[in-house]
Design a protein around this motif. Structure first.
Motif, PDB file in Angstrom:
ATOM      1  N   ALA A  61      32.805  40.289  28.053  1.00 52.06           N
ATOM      2  CA  ALA A  61      33.962  41.170  28.202  1.00 52.06           C
ATOM      3  C   ALA A  61      34.080  41.641  29.644  1.00 52.06           C
ATOM      4  O   ALA A  61      33.090  41.725  30.368  1.00 52.06           O
ATOM      5  CB  ALA A  61      33.826  42.375  27.279  1.00 52.06           C
ATOM      6  N   GLU A  62      35.315  41.954  30.046  1.00 53.09           N
ATOM      7  CA  GLU A  62      35.562  42.490  31.374  1.00 53.09           C
ATOM      8  C   GLU A  62      36.662  43.541  31.280  1.00 53.09           C
ATOM      9  O   GLU A  62      37.652  43.346  30.596  1.00 53.09           O
ATOM     10  CB  GLU A  62      35.987  41.373  32.330  1.00 53.09           C
ATOM     11  N   ILE A  63      36.434  44.659  31.952  1.00 56.53           N
ATOM     12  CA  ILE A  63      37.421  45.737  32.010  1.00 56.53           C
ATOM     13  C   ILE A  63      37.851  45.873  33.460  1.00 56.53           C
ATOM     14  O   ILE A  63      37.007  45.963  34.355  1.00 56.53           O
ATOM     15  CB  ILE A  63      36.823  47.063  31.510  1.00 56.53           C
ATOM     16  N   VAL A  64      39.162  45.870  33.688  1.00 60.86           N
ATOM     17  CA  VAL A  64      39.696  46.093  35.026  1.00 60.86           C
ATOM     18  C   VAL A  64      40.553  47.349  34.955  1.00 60.86           C
ATOM     19  O   VAL A  64      41.575  47.383  34.274  1.00 60.86           O
ATOM     20  CB  VAL A  64      40.535  44.895  35.530  1.00 60.86           C
ATOM     21  N   TRP A  65      40.095  48.395  35.645  1.00 63.64           N
ATOM     22  CA  TRP A  65      40.793  49.664  35.680  1.00 63.64           C
ATOM     23  C   TRP A  65      41.988  49.558  36.629  1.00 63.64           C
ATOM     24  O   TRP A  65      41.984  48.746  37.554  1.00 63.64           O
ATOM     25  CB  TRP A  65      39.856  50.775  36.139  1.00 63.64           C
ATOM     26  N   LYS A  66      42.995  50.389  36.420  1.00 62.37           N
ATOM     27  CA  LYS A  66      44.197  50.357  37.247  1.00 62.37           C
ATOM     28  C   LYS A  66      43.875  50.555  38.733  1.00 62.37           C
ATOM     29  O   LYS A  66      44.549  50.002  39.596  1.00 62.37           O
ATOM     30  CB  LYS A  66      45.191  51.429  36.786  1.00 62.37           C
ATOM     31  N   ASP A  67      42.814  51.297  39.040  1.00 64.23           N
ATOM     32  CA  ASP A  67      42.452  51.532  40.439  1.00 64.23           C
ATOM     33  C   ASP A  67      41.672  50.358  41.060  1.00 64.23           C
ATOM     34  O   ASP A  67      41.233  50.423  42.192  1.00 64.23           O
ATOM     35  CB  ASP A  67      41.668  52.830  40.606  1.00 64.23           C
ATOM     36  N   GLY A  68      41.489  49.270  40.283  1.00 64.50           N
ATOM     37  CA  GLY A  68      40.836  48.068  40.805  1.00 64.50           C
ATOM     38  C   GLY A  68      39.370  47.929  40.480  1.00 64.50           C
ATOM     39  O   GLY A  68      38.777  46.878  40.728  1.00 64.50           O
ATOM     40  N   VAL A  69      38.751  48.962  39.925  1.00 61.19           N
ATOM     41  CA  VAL A  69      37.335  48.872  39.548  1.00 61.19           C
ATOM     42  C   VAL A  69      37.209  47.856  38.412  1.00 61.19           C
ATOM     43  O   VAL A  69      37.977  47.869  37.453  1.00 61.19           O
ATOM     44  CB  VAL A  69      36.782  50.250  39.123  1.00 61.19           C
ATOM     45  N   ARG A  70      36.219  46.981  38.541  1.00 62.58           N
ATOM     46  CA  ARG A  70      36.004  45.918  37.561  1.00 62.58           C
ATOM     47  C   ARG A  70      34.598  46.057  36.984  1.00 62.58           C
ATOM     48  O   ARG A  70      33.639  46.219  37.725  1.00 62.58           O
ATOM     49  CB  ARG A  70      36.170  44.580  38.257  1.00 62.58           C
ATOM     50  N   GLN A  71      34.500  45.977  35.662  1.00 62.90           N
ATOM     51  CA  GLN A  71      33.193  46.019  34.991  1.00 62.90           C
ATOM     52  C   GLN A  71      33.076  44.798  34.096  1.00 62.90           C
ATOM     53  O   GLN A  71      33.969  44.532  33.291  1.00 62.90           O
ATOM     54  CB  GLN A  71      33.062  47.294  34.165  1.00 62.90           C
ATOM     55  N   SER A  72      31.994  44.074  34.247  1.00 63.79           N
ATOM     56  CA  SER A  72      31.765  42.864  33.464  1.00 63.79           C
ATOM     57  C   SER A  72      30.549  43.054  32.573  1.00 63.79           C
ATOM     58  O   SER A  72      29.521  43.552  33.019  1.00 63.79           O
ATOM     59  CB  SER A  72      31.532  41.672  34.387  1.00 63.79           C
ATOM     60  N   PHE A  73      30.690  42.631  31.336  1.00 63.55           N
ATOM     61  CA  PHE A  73      29.602  42.711  30.367  1.00 63.55           C
ATOM     62  C   PHE A  73      29.354  41.310  29.827  1.00 63.55           C
ATOM     63  O   PHE A  73      30.247  40.676  29.282  1.00 63.55           O
ATOM     64  CB  PHE A  73      29.950  43.657  29.221  1.00 63.55           C
ATOM     65  N   LYS A  74      28.118  40.827  29.972  1.00 67.26           N
ATOM     66  CA  LYS A  74      27.741  39.495  29.500  1.00 67.26           C
ATOM     67  C   LYS A  74      26.918  39.631  28.232  1.00 67.26           C
ATOM     68  O   LYS A  74      26.043  40.478  28.135  1.00 67.26           O
ATOM     69  CB  LYS A  74      26.910  38.752  30.561  1.00 67.26           C
ATOM     70  N   ASN A  75      27.219  38.760  27.259  1.00 65.93           N
ATOM     71  CA  ASN A  75      26.501  38.802  25.993  1.00 65.93           C
ATOM     72  C   ASN A  75      25.009  38.687  26.238  1.00 65.93           C
ATOM     73  O   ASN A  75      24.560  37.901  27.057  1.00 65.93           O
ATOM     74  CB  ASN A  75      26.986  37.697  25.069  1.00 65.93           C
ATOM     75  N   TYR A  76      24.234  39.480  25.527  1.00 69.89           N
ATOM     76  CA  TYR A  76      22.797  39.595  25.717  1.00 69.89           C
ATOM     77  C   TYR A  76      22.054  38.774  24.673  1.00 69.89           C
ATOM     78  O   TYR A  76      21.992  39.150  23.514  1.00 69.89           O
ATOM     79  CB  TYR A  76      22.410  41.069  25.629  1.00 69.89           C
ATOM     80  N   ASP A  77      21.530  37.642  25.081  1.00 66.73           N
ATOM     81  CA  ASP A  77      20.716  36.786  24.210  1.00 66.73           C
ATOM     82  C   ASP A  77      21.393  36.406  22.900  1.00 66.73           C
ATOM     83  O   ASP A  77      20.719  36.204  21.902  1.00 66.73           O
ATOM     84  CB  ASP A  77      19.367  37.453  23.903  1.00 66.73           C
ATOM     85  N   GLY A  78      22.721  36.357  22.874  1.00 66.61           N
ATOM     86  CA  GLY A  78      23.427  35.961  21.668  1.00 66.61           C
ATOM     87  C   GLY A  78      23.443  37.010  20.570  1.00 66.61           C
ATOM     88  O   GLY A  78      23.872  36.739  19.461  1.00 66.61           O
ATOM     89  N   VAL A  79      22.957  38.214  20.848  1.00 74.06           N
ATOM     90  CA  VAL A  79      22.943  39.280  19.853  1.00 74.06           C
ATOM     91  C   VAL A  79      24.337  39.915  19.805  1.00 74.06           C
ATOM     92  O   VAL A  79      24.842  40.348  20.834  1.00 74.06           O
ATOM     93  CB  VAL A  79      21.880  40.353  20.193  1.00 74.06           C
ATOM     94  N   PRO A  80      24.977  39.968  18.644  1.00 71.22           N
ATOM     95  CA  PRO A  80      26.320  40.543  18.556  1.00 71.22           C
ATOM     96  C   PRO A  80      26.360  41.990  19.055  1.00 71.22           C
ATOM     97  O   PRO A  80      25.433  42.762  18.817  1.00 71.22           O
ATOM     98  CB  PRO A  80      26.653  40.485  17.065  1.00 71.22           C
TER      99      PRO A  80
END
Length: 125
Positions: A61-80
């Motif tokens: 998942a990735e969140i891009v805030w209106k002010d340009g801040v970007r946060q990326s989340f990568k799946n951890y070892d296939g755990v939901p």
């Protein structure tokens, strides 16, 4: 017989390429409203429109805030519902949470709980 063996070999090679390098179905992006609360706070540190993208197959998942801040989340070892952020910290996806200030009547559509705070997300309808 040799032709049959060659055809089977070619088909096997093509099939193995599909397993090694799968194509992703799609990345879904939605407009949303995001609020970030530091742990223990009832006042958001950030509240603004954002876009939320997620890869349907690997659930990153990735969140891009209106002010340009970007946060990326990568799946951890296939755990939901378990991720790592860009710094390696654990992140947990939650569904249907109220914000901690209890000022909103609607349940958030999604939340990402990080080590230092939580991002609450409401889809723009």
């Amino acid at each position: 017989m040799k032709i049959q063996a060659t055809i089977i070999g070619v088909i096997s090679a093509i099939a193995s390429l599909g397993v090694i390098s799968p194509s992703h179905a799609s990345i879904q992006t939605r407009n949303a409203f995001c609020m970030y609360f530091v742990n223990g706070s009832v006042t958001p540190q950030a509240a603004m429109p954002c876009t939320v993208s997620s890869d349907v197959e690997v659930f990153d998942a990735e969140i891009v805030w209106k002010d340009g801040v970007r946060q990326s989340f990568k799946n951890y070892d296939g755990v939901p519902f378990t991720y790592r952020d860009d710094r390696g910290g654990k992140v947990y996806k939650k569904l249907g949470l109220y914000d901690p200030s209890e000022r909103f009547e609607t349940v958030s559509d999604r939340a990402y709980q990080m080590e230092n705070g939580t991002i609450y997300i409401w889809w723009r309808r």
